[in-house]
Design a protein around this motif. Sequence first.
Motif, PDB file in Angstrom:
ATOM      1  N   VAL A  95      45.192  41.373  44.134  1.00 53.00           N
ATOM      2  CA  VAL A  95      45.461  40.117  43.423  1.00 53.00           C
ATOM      3  C   VAL A  95      46.487  40.305  42.313  1.00 53.00           C
ATOM      4  CG1 VAL A  95      43.203  39.144  43.957  1.00 53.00           C
ATOM      5  CG2 VAL A  95      43.512  40.461  41.836  1.00 53.00           C
ATOM      6  N   ALA A  98      50.963  39.837  43.604  1.00 55.74           N
ATOM      7  CA  ALA A  98      51.792  38.628  43.593  1.00 55.74           C
ATOM      8  C   ALA A  98      52.384  38.358  42.206  1.00 55.74           C
ATOM      9  CB  ALA A  98      50.992  37.428  44.098  1.00 55.74           C
ATOM     10  N   SER A 166      40.185  34.472  46.379  1.00 58.56           N
ATOM     11  CA  SER A 166      41.260  35.102  45.613  1.00 58.56           C
ATOM     12  C   SER A 166      42.179  35.919  46.516  1.00 58.56           C
ATOM     13  CB  SER A 166      40.655  36.014  44.533  1.00 58.56           C
ATOM     14  OG  SER A 166      39.857  35.274  43.642  1.00 58.56           O
ATOM     15  N   SER A 170      46.079  34.919  47.030  1.00 61.99           N
ATOM     16  CA  SER A 170      47.077  35.927  46.701  1.00 61.99           C
ATOM     17  C   SER A 170      47.889  36.323  47.925  1.00 61.99           C
ATOM     18  CB  SER A 170      46.402  37.161  46.100  1.00 61.99           C
ATOM     19  OG  SER A 170      45.726  36.831  44.905  1.00 61.99           O
TER      20      SER A 170
END
Length: 235
Positions: A95, A98, A166, A170
């Motif tokens: 995560v 990015a 998440s 991501s």
Amino acid sequence: MSPAPSHPSTGQEARSGAGSPAMGWRGRVWQRICYHTLLKTVGTSLFMFLFFRAYFALLENPRGTPTVMPEIWLDHWVAFTPAAFPVYLSLWVYVSLAPGLMGNLRALIWFGVWVGAMCLLGLGIFWWWPTQTPTFAIDWAQHPGLSLIKGVDAAGNACPSLHVASAVFSGCWLHRILRQMRSPPVTLWLSAALCVGIAWSTMATRQHVALDVLSGAVLGLVFAAASLWHIRRTD
């Protein structure tokens, strides 16, 4: 014959931090990592700190008796795999990729806004409808790593899986960023494989059941699609 004049980078390239076409993709990666590094590091750390404070507060003080999430056929298809634990933990690196590879301050800020909104919705669902995973017939003492996380992250706050949401959110953003940087196709496949692996690991470690994972994937896809559409509209 005099050489043709070189063309400057376009405004889009300058804003996105894509770099010049002559720059290799490794150079573009390094260029983006060095862009607002302090902001990215502090912002990501602060976001995670605030999220976990709220997450564990809800985990320890549910609004009511948590609903035990039912198992479906997919849960019996995915075997318990203690070796999946490192893949499960890799989310915290995944995560961060990015935002770490963003070369556009506006996109970086909007990324934070959208992922924050997604997490707030997930936390709101946890508060309104407390859920937990079933009790599995597993001797966790035989698996020290998993036993540790079971002691910290109890069976509550199960559906939707924000771990999966998440990862999917991501992964969608990372796909856009890697394509923008003209990275080799193998990097896109590796990113997608890790995203799927993280989702699988939540079931293989018995942190979540399939319904948690599926609902988390839908949540991540919806917010990723909305946020990427918003970025394109305002580009």
